[in-house]
Enzyme design. Structure first.
Site, mmCIF file in Angstrom:
data_model
loop_
_atom_site.group_PDB
_atom_site.id
_atom_site.type_symbol
_atom_site.label_atom_id
_atom_site.label_comp_id
_atom_site.label_asym_id
_atom_site.label_seq_id
_atom_site.Cartn_x
_atom_site.Cartn_y
_atom_site.Cartn_z
ATOM 1 N N SER A 137 43.395 -25.482 36.084
ATOM 2 C CA SER A 137 43.539 -24.600 34.943
ATOM 3 C C SER A 137 42.136 -24.178 34.507
ATOM 4 O O SER A 137 41.253 -24.004 35.329
ATOM 5 C CB SER A 137 44.298 -25.311 33.815
ATOM 6 O OG SER A 137 44.427 -24.472 32.697
ATOM 7 N N TYR A 151 43.991 -14.008 32.273
ATOM 8 C CA TYR A 151 43.608 -15.130 33.135
ATOM 9 C C TYR A 151 44.098 -16.447 32.546
ATOM 10 O O TYR A 151 44.701 -17.270 33.239
ATOM 11 C CB TYR A 151 42.087 -15.137 33.295
ATOM 12 C CG TYR A 151 41.535 -16.327 34.040
ATOM 13 C CD1 TYR A 151 41.720 -16.460 35.416
ATOM 14 C CD2 TYR A 151 40.806 -17.312 33.376
ATOM 15 C CE1 TYR A 151 41.211 -17.550 36.101
ATOM 16 C CE2 TYR A 151 40.286 -18.399 34.059
ATOM 17 C CZ TYR A 151 40.494 -18.516 35.418
ATOM 18 O OH TYR A 151 39.979 -19.599 36.090
#
Length: 242
Positions: A137, A151
């Site tokens: 992540s 994003y």
């Protein structure tokens, strides 16, 4: 780790390369999965071999289930199985949401989210007992900086995936964790940023520097190895960034 086999997606450059090199140094035989840059993938494999490790490179579209099935088959045929899977492949395009190019968004979703799901699905089917699945992540899911919205959205979905997959694999002795790096000095991060912005981001943590790919690889090494009691977690590897 000397009998373990690791697949690292996005392994030709940046954090992925550092992870591949570190796992090889730990004793894993490494399969470097990469999207398109043959020269960089070869360089990663050569650096591992030069250090006494063993690795191969496999060109793979992580969002293509057939290509990913072939990747896992190649790892099993060459090395006898798969123990560690690291989903380091990623695409980042920055834009205010109002100005977002939806083609860029679709590309991020395809690589960052669909790619992680496709690889995780194969990993859930093939990783051996005692193994580890590690997804990526970003600390932006916590810091919520402008221009990172699309994003961060793809990466927040990856975080949600990890705990659920860990629970689904109950009883199989396979850990699933997600690593959320802060600003890290890679080509992916540095492209398009001026020195003033880079310096400001470097000062955003108590260590007063950008992370190095090797810093993140160290976290991967622990989670892929002896840190078996850490499972279903998001690990923020950012030097103390708020």
């Amino acid at each position: 780790m000397s009998t373990r086999v690791a697949i690292v997606t996005g392994g030709s450059r940046g954090i992925g390369r550092a992870v591949a090199q570190r796992l090889a140094a730990d004793g894993c035989r490494v399969v470097v999965a990469y999207a398109s840059n043959d020269a960089e993938a070869s360089a990663t494999v050569e650096s591992i071999a030069a250090a006494g490790g063993e690795a191969i490179a496999v060109r793979t579209d992580v969002a293509d289930e057939g290509a990913v099935d072939e990747l896992f088959a190649t790892a099993s045929d060459r090395f006898g199985g798969v123990d560690v899977v690291v989903n380091a492949a990623g695409v980042m395009k920055l834009s205010p949401i109002a100005d977002l190019d939806l083609d860029d968004f679709d590309r991020m979703v395809r690589t960052n989210l669909r790619g992680t799901v496709v690889v995780s699905r194969a990993a859930a089917r093939h990783v051996r007992a005692g193994g580890a699945i590690l997804n990526f992540s970003t600390s932006i899911t916590r810091t919520s900086l402008a221009a990172y919205g699309a994003y961060a959205a793809t990466k927040a979905a990856v975080e949600a995936l990890g705990l659920i997959l860990a629970r689904e694999l109950a009883g199989r002795d396979i850990t699933v964790n997600t690593i959320a790096p802060g600003p890290t000095a890679t080509e992916l991060f540095l492209t398009g940023k001026d020195n003033a912005l880079i310096e400001r981001l470097a000062a955003a943590n108590p260590m007063n520097r950008l992370g190095k790919p090797e810093d993140i690889a160290e976290v991967v090494s622990a989670l892929a190895g002896d840190a078996r009691w850490i499972n279903g977690q998001v690990i923020f590897a950012n030097g103390g960034m708020a």
